[in-house]
Design a protein around this motif. Sequence first.
Motif, PDB file in Angstrom:
ATOM      1  N   ALA A 204      62.824  -9.254  22.616  1.00  0.00           N
ATOM      2  CA  ALA A 204      62.217  -8.210  23.504  1.00  0.00           C
ATOM      3  C   ALA A 204      60.805  -7.953  23.092  1.00  0.00           C
ATOM      4  CB  ALA A 204      63.051  -6.965  23.541  1.00  0.00           C
ATOM      5  N   ALA A 205      60.515  -7.853  21.861  1.00  0.00           N
ATOM      6  CA  ALA A 205      58.993  -7.408  21.408  1.00  0.00           C
ATOM      7  C   ALA A 205      58.016  -8.739  21.821  1.00  0.00           C
ATOM      8  CB  ALA A 205      58.935  -7.565  19.900  1.00  0.00           C
ATOM      9  N   GLU A 206      58.527 -10.060  21.948  1.00  0.00           N
ATOM     10  CA  GLU A 206      57.750 -10.834  22.219  1.00  0.00           C
ATOM     11  C   GLU A 206      57.486 -11.057  23.815  1.00  0.00           C
ATOM     12  OE1 GLU A 206      55.398 -14.309  22.731  1.00  0.00           O
ATOM     13  OE2 GLU A 206      55.618 -12.824  21.265  1.00  0.00           O
ATOM     14  N   THR A 207      58.704 -10.882  24.539  1.00  0.00           N
ATOM     15  CA  THR A 207      58.489 -10.572  25.991  1.00  0.00           C
ATOM     16  C   THR A 207      57.793  -9.296  26.531  1.00  0.00           C
ATOM     17  OG1 THR A 207      60.518  -9.489  26.341  1.00  0.00           O
ATOM     18  CG2 THR A 207      60.615 -11.710  26.322  1.00  0.00           C
ATOM     19  N   GLU A 208      57.663  -8.397  25.767  1.00  0.00           N
ATOM     20  CA  GLU A 208      56.712  -7.296  26.137  1.00  0.00           C
ATOM     21  C   GLU A 208      55.405  -7.607  25.653  1.00  0.00           C
ATOM     22  OE1 GLU A 208      58.315  -4.161  23.465  1.00  0.00           O
ATOM     23  OE2 GLU A 208      60.172  -3.896  24.890  1.00  0.00           O
TER      24      GLU A 208
END
Length: 564
Positions: A204-208
């Motif tokens: 999720a951190a990378e997609t954000e």
Amino acid sequence: MRRRIHPTALAGGVLAVGAGALYLSGLVLTGGDIPEGTTVRGVDIGGMSRSQAAEKLEKELAAAVSAPLKVTVGDKTDAVEPRTAGLRLDAEATADSAARPGGADPVTVIGDLLSSDGGEVEPVVRVDEDKARAALERLAKKYDRKVHEGSVVFHEGEPQQVRPVTGQKLDVDDAIGVLRTSYLADGRGPADLPVRETAPRIGAAETERALREFAQPAMSGPVTLTTGGKRITISPAVLGAYLKMEPDGGKGLVPKLDGKGLLADPAVARQVSVVTTEATEAKLRLNGDQVEVAADGRPGREVTAKTVTDVVMPLLTKSGTARTGEVATVTTQPKLTRDTVAKLGLKEKMSSFTVNFEPAPYRTKNIGRAAELINGSVVLPDETWSFNRTVGERTKENGFTEGIMILDGQYTKADGGGVSAVATTVFNALFFAGVKPVEYGAHSFYIERYPEGREATVAWGSLDLKFLNDSGNAIYVLAESTDSSVTVTFLGTKKYDSVEARKGPRTNVKQPSTRPGAKEDCVPQEPLEGFDVTVERIFRNDGEVVKQEPFRTRYTPRDEVTCP
């Protein structure tokens, strides 16, 4: 004289009498095989024989035995029916395990009498592993899930974050043991079945981050390209249709633009066409059987997909007027020019074939359009030519109209009806040119105007007509049509002195039947027998046969169709 009894002997006798009394008391008080105070899941079976205990356990635990076993698979809760999963209580084995290990020997009986109780005994559970595995595999189908990487997608010009999903797989082998130990367990709660999890690499951190740093800026406004003094404006919606974010091989996302797709999009292609021109191939014709140039080829100007990609990508993270870039055009050369005709071996007529047909407006239009699209095809050595790729889908937008074609063994109306006449003409041209057919198919039933076993049909998306140019030189295709005929000629260099066709007799002849036609748009149909036929393709050089190839065709009967 009285014999004196030794004190130790007297003491031993007293002890023997006491032990005997205890043994007798134990037998009376403890009763059967199972010590007093013995319980199985709250069911008291103390003092019973083994058979009595087994009978009582089956009766008292009947509800618990048949109650569904709650299970958890990851974060989901479900239930397993014990009978379906092959789980059962072995009451006899449980009674055996609760019984005195030494049976009714004095030591065991006296020990049980002096002890406080028999205590709690675990029930003996049996598992049919095949049934248990089948039940668990059904659960796996419901709750197993594939890992889904986090990503960012673009929909109608809006970036959207795709949340990652952890993969989950039920460990069926280990779960069988969990079912056994959890079934009839004391204070039974949901059985936690073991699962193996697979974490996504893109979290999720990378997609954000990708959404914030690239996707949102990329869709913040249109991109403007300048070329040849013209401006080409590309909206976020069009950009997003050809933009995606892909894993970089590690734990990151990187953007990728489909420049070829973007250039082909109608909104972009329409603007690009103003400043570009296609290369024009040289036009050839026959003078007798020899090839001559009717019109020379001309170079064109085009915008390449790589150039567009290289210019657009850096602009996507910019804003306002900075989202403008210049795109250069490149010169494209035709494959065929006056100077290359001889080098490509385009010197003579290899073959020519004509198909005649009954004049009809739809035939004239559709056959003429297909011939127009085929005419001038240049097929280099070892290239494969495709009818469907060259002619395209037979739609009104592509210049075709509704006509009659064969579908499911009978005539019907559809766009492009009649183009099989062109396919048959091309097939015979390639047949007598001696090149290799790669894909072809005959009509389902025989049509009298075509040569038996030497004809072809095409269907968009399912059946194509293809040939491989194995002649060793280039091939140029001439195609022309009239209101009642179509002719296809192959120009190049002959590989064989002659190519002939020898047709065999009809075999496996079958008679047609009669059936009613559709209530709407019915097309009547005359009956014709079905049959098999073989055509030999014979190759000659210097008058000698150098090769033969059989072409086998099976025609189904053409049923008579009557219209209401």
